[in-house]
Design a protein around this motif. Structure first.
Motif, mmCIF file in Angstrom:
data_model
loop_
_atom_site.group_PDB
_atom_site.id
_atom_site.type_symbol
_atom_site.label_atom_id
_atom_site.label_comp_id
_atom_site.label_asym_id
_atom_site.label_seq_id
_atom_site.Cartn_x
_atom_site.Cartn_y
_atom_site.Cartn_z
ATOM 1 N N UNK B 327 12.188 -47.915 40.103
ATOM 2 C CA UNK B 327 11.440 -47.661 38.866
ATOM 3 C C UNK B 327 10.029 -47.153 39.047
ATOM 4 N N UNK B 328 9.280 -47.157 40.168
ATOM 5 C CA UNK B 328 8.195 -46.781 40.160
ATOM 6 C C UNK B 328 7.661 -45.301 41.316
ATOM 7 N N UNK B 329 8.827 -45.233 41.998
ATOM 8 C CA UNK B 329 8.507 -44.244 43.038
ATOM 9 C C UNK B 329 8.264 -42.861 42.586
ATOM 10 N N UNK B 330 8.649 -42.635 41.416
ATOM 11 C CA UNK B 330 8.146 -41.416 40.877
ATOM 12 C C UNK B 330 6.672 -41.372 39.939
ATOM 13 N N UNK B 331 6.197 -42.469 39.777
ATOM 14 C CA UNK B 331 5.088 -42.460 39.194
ATOM 15 C C UNK B 331 3.910 -41.989 39.980
ATOM 16 N N UNK B 332 3.071 -41.290 38.994
ATOM 17 C CA UNK B 332 1.999 -40.628 39.594
ATOM 18 C C UNK B 332 0.733 -41.499 40.148
ATOM 19 N N UNK B 333 0.498 -41.219 41.550
ATOM 20 C CA UNK B 333 -0.242 -42.413 42.284
ATOM 21 C C UNK B 333 -1.673 -42.550 41.393
ATOM 22 N N UNK B 334 -2.361 -41.500 40.712
ATOM 23 C CA UNK B 334 -3.363 -41.804 40.035
ATOM 24 C C UNK B 334 -3.334 -42.482 39.005
ATOM 25 N N UNK B 335 -1.887 -43.022 38.346
ATOM 26 C CA UNK B 335 -2.098 -43.581 37.172
ATOM 27 C C UNK B 335 -2.415 -45.017 37.176
ATOM 28 N N UNK B 336 -2.984 -45.606 36.345
ATOM 29 C CA UNK B 336 -3.632 -47.066 36.222
ATOM 30 C C UNK B 336 -2.389 -47.988 36.374
ATOM 31 N N UNK B 337 -2.380 -48.944 37.253
ATOM 32 C CA UNK B 337 -1.288 -49.838 37.231
ATOM 33 C C UNK B 337 -2.203 -51.264 37.049
ATOM 34 N N UNK B 338 -1.704 -51.938 36.175
ATOM 35 C CA UNK B 338 -2.421 -53.417 35.960
ATOM 36 C C UNK B 338 -1.073 -54.527 36.246
ATOM 37 N N UNK B 339 -1.340 -55.324 37.264
ATOM 38 C CA UNK B 339 -0.302 -56.335 37.642
ATOM 39 C C UNK B 339 -0.945 -57.710 37.257
ATOM 40 N N UNK B 340 0.135 -58.561 36.874
ATOM 41 C CA UNK B 340 -0.211 -59.903 36.726
ATOM 42 C C UNK B 340 0.939 -60.768 37.132
ATOM 43 N N UNK B 341 0.378 -62.288 37.122
ATOM 44 C CA UNK B 341 1.511 -63.078 37.542
ATOM 45 C C UNK B 341 0.985 -64.075 38.849
ATOM 46 N N UNK B 342 0.428 -65.189 38.475
ATOM 47 C CA UNK B 342 0.223 -65.958 39.253
ATOM 48 C C UNK B 342 0.307 -67.597 38.982
ATOM 49 N N UNK B 343 0.476 -68.276 40.002
ATOM 50 C CA UNK B 343 0.275 -69.716 39.573
ATOM 51 C C UNK B 343 -0.234 -70.566 40.796
ATOM 52 N N UNK B 344 -0.349 -71.960 40.640
ATOM 53 C CA UNK B 344 -1.228 -72.641 41.333
ATOM 54 C C UNK B 344 -0.741 -72.259 42.875
ATOM 55 N N UNK B 345 0.448 -72.250 42.984
ATOM 56 C CA UNK B 345 0.902 -71.956 44.517
ATOM 57 C C UNK B 345 1.286 -70.620 44.831
ATOM 58 N N UNK B 346 1.153 -69.707 44.212
ATOM 59 C CA UNK B 346 1.549 -68.433 44.518
ATOM 60 C C UNK B 346 0.814 -67.232 43.803
ATOM 61 N N UNK B 347 0.110 -66.188 44.575
ATOM 62 C CA UNK B 347 -0.623 -65.150 43.858
ATOM 63 C C UNK B 347 0.309 -63.852 44.067
ATOM 64 N N UNK B 348 1.153 -63.765 43.094
ATOM 65 C CA UNK B 348 2.017 -62.765 43.210
ATOM 66 C C UNK B 348 1.397 -61.537 42.987
ATOM 67 N N UNK B 349 0.470 -61.422 41.923
ATOM 68 C CA UNK B 349 -0.268 -60.434 41.508
ATOM 69 C C UNK B 349 -1.010 -59.644 42.669
ATOM 70 N N UNK B 350 -1.916 -60.597 43.533
ATOM 71 C CA UNK B 350 -2.417 -60.046 44.642
ATOM 72 C C UNK B 350 -1.610 -59.491 45.607
ATOM 73 N N UNK B 351 -0.413 -60.009 45.951
ATOM 74 C CA UNK B 351 0.624 -59.470 46.781
ATOM 75 C C UNK B 351 1.004 -58.196 46.412
ATOM 76 N N UNK B 352 1.503 -57.992 45.284
ATOM 77 C CA UNK B 352 2.061 -56.856 44.682
ATOM 78 C C UNK B 352 0.962 -55.706 44.592
#
Lengths: 159, 383
Positions: B327-352
């Motif tokens: 899904x993302x390999x063709x995305x322009x590296x300069x384009x802004x990406x906003x990541x979300x998703x975390x809970x008390x046990x896991x920070x998926x957003x930071x990882x991604x």
């Protein structure tokens, strides 16, 4: 009449406790095996419950399966089996609470009880754990048969 | 009157006789007085011998007493040139020989008899010359002989003197019997004392033994109590058991995890990474609406399917490489990406977010407050 008396004794029998002891011990040993080998996957399972702070997830993933294994072994062998039964009961209580919370939350997660590839958490899982807890309490109260450590202590008692 | 007496030879003889009787009575009285305080056989013999030697003016002689029950030979002698050591067996034999040559040949108690052949003693080595011999029997177990040498006056014993001697011996026998009895009582007393002493010792030992037994029993009870308490304690559940089990589990777990190929870091690596830049929901909304940025939901697929921000792409860390490629390999590296998703046990957003930076994306932000902040603002969600 005799059969009735015999049947009345079964619920408090030490041999029933022995059977349950071996069953519960085996379940915990079996459950620990996959988790010990795939700590990473188990850490994901723990995290999916969303109850443990993220810095403690990995520590728990390393530590908990070994506690299950040692308690299971001690329970079957009959060495400090009351302590092992108590620890297993406390683990089951924790599991039951965790499962209960997530069932109420409606989180779409697997149990993570035996391995990571399992059917999702449901009320049967909770009920099963409650049954196991009841068995463990039975073991704690009535278990007196075939304790390895008693083989040693009995000799001192004879003196 | 005196003259009349002096002139009458019959009267003189009678007076002389009376004088002698008085002398004899005096002598017997003296003997009794001398012997009565003595309780020792040997002293009695010595004193008695001295008395008869003195009374009858004899230079040498002996008194021999033999106790058959105790097999004791007592001898007192004076003036004998040499004397044999007398064994009980020899003495017994000698006494039988004496009985054989005695005048009356009797063993009646308290009897005294003359010996007809006193040179018998010579063969026994008792005397160089014995003029006169007597045998006396106190009872069947106690008897003796007396031998006397020649008198200094060189005269024979008169009949009266012989009677006196027999009286002497009879008297002596009474004292001898008493002395023997006294000695026996003393011996018995001594024996009794010894037995008493032994008894006292035994009682003391017994008391000590009893003390020892009491102490040992106390010790036994105490040891038993300690052992039982220890067993009781061992049978109960102890805090130490839990500590031990948990400590062993912790230790083995750490060691195993360290060496296992599937080992995991004890603390997630993301903690040590610099925290990514944040973006608040309002601004994020603007970017999404204008289409200048891509929204990524980092949570596992199950959560994503349950609920996610409208238009977000699901990119869980577990399947990162695969989905990124799709899904993302063709995305322009300069384009802004906003990541979300975390809970008390896991920070998926930071990882991604971290992994996206690894793929050379330059403008990556993490949505502050995540999904909950978004939904609180009433922004659109799916499904």
């Amino acid at each position: 009449m005799k059969f009735w008396e015999f049947a009345k004794k079964i619920p408090t029998s030490k041999y029933l406790a022995l059977i349950l002891r071996i069953y519960i011990g085996w379940i915990f040993i079996y459950a620990s095996m996959y988790k010990i080998n795939y700590a990473g996957e188990f850490a994901e399972s723990i995290a999916s419950y969303q109850l443990v702070p993220f810095w403690a997830v990995n520590i728990m993933a390393v530590f908990l399966p070994w506690t299950e294994l040692i308690c299971g072994l001690l329970l079957i062998a009959g060495i400090r089996s009351k302590a092992a039964a108590l620890l297993i009961a406390s683990m089951l209580v924790v599991f039951i609470i965790a499962i209960g919370i997530n069932l109420i939350r409606g989180t779409p997660i697997g149990c993570g009880c035996f391995s990571s590839v399992e059917e999702p958490l449901n009320w049967v899982t909770l009920f099963r754990d409650i049954i196991w807890l009841a068995m463990t309490i039975h073991v704690y109260i009535y278990d007196t048969a075939f304790h390895l450590e008693k083989k040693f202590f009995m000799k001192i008692r004879d003196l | 009157m005196t003259d009349q007496l002096n002139n009458n030879p019959q009267a003189l003889k009678t007076r002389d006789e009376l004088d002698k009787r008085i002398f004899h009575l005096q002598a017997i009285y003296d003997l009794t007085a001398e012997l009565s305080p003595l309780t020792d056989t040997q002293k009695l013999l010595d004193t008695f011998l001295l008395m008869i030697l003195g009374t009858f003016s004899v230079g040498q002689g002996f008194v021999l007493v033999y106790d058959r029950r105790e097999k004791i030979v007592a001898l007192s002698d004076r003036g004998l040139e040499h004397k044999a050591t007398l064994s009980p067996e020899f003495t017994e034999k000698l006494l039988y020989q004496c009985l054989d040559v005695s005048a009356e040949k009797t063993l009646a108690p308290m009897s005294v008899t003359n010996l007809t052949a006193p040179d018998l003693f010579k063969t026994a080595g008792l005397s160089p010359a014995t003029e006169y011999g007597l045998m006396f029997v106190v009872d069947s177990q106690l008897m003796g002989i007396i031998g006397l040498g020649p008198r200094i006056s060189d005269t024979d014993f008169s009949k009266v003197e012989k009677t006196l001697l027999v009286n002497y011996v009879s008297n002596f026998m009474v004292f001898l019997k008493n002395a023997r009895s006294f000695e026996m009582i003393q011996a018995l007393n001594k024996d009794l004392e010894q037995q008493n002493e032994q008894l006292r010792k035994t009682i003391a030992e017994l008391t000590e033994a009893r003390h020892k037994i009491t102490t040992l029993e106390k010790a036994k009870a105490q040891i038993k109590m300690i052992v039982q308490a220890e067993l009781e304690r061992a049978g109960r559940v102890r805090i130490l058991d839990f500590v031990l089990i948990l400590a062993v589990a912790m230790l083995v777990g750490l060691v195993f995890n360290f060496f296992s190929p599937n080992g995991i870091p004890l603390v997630s690596e993301s903690i040590f990474r610099p925290s990514p830049a944040l973006i608040d929901v309002a601004e994020a909304k603007k970017i999404i609406d204008t289409g200048t940025g891509v929204l990524v939901d980092a949570r596992p697929n199950e959560f994503y399917r349950q609920e996610h921000i409208k238009g977000a792409i699901n990119l869980p860390p577990a399947l990162f490489d695969f989905i990124y490629m799709m899904k993302l390999s063709k995305l322009d590296p300069k384009k802004k990406i906003i990541v979300y998703g975390r809970n008390i046990s896991k920070r998926y957003d930071e990882e991604v977010a971290y992994r996206l930076t690894q793929r050379d994306h330059e403008d990556i932000k993490v949505l502050a407050g995540g999904l909950s902040a978004w939904s609180k603002e009433g922004y659109p969600l799916e499904p």
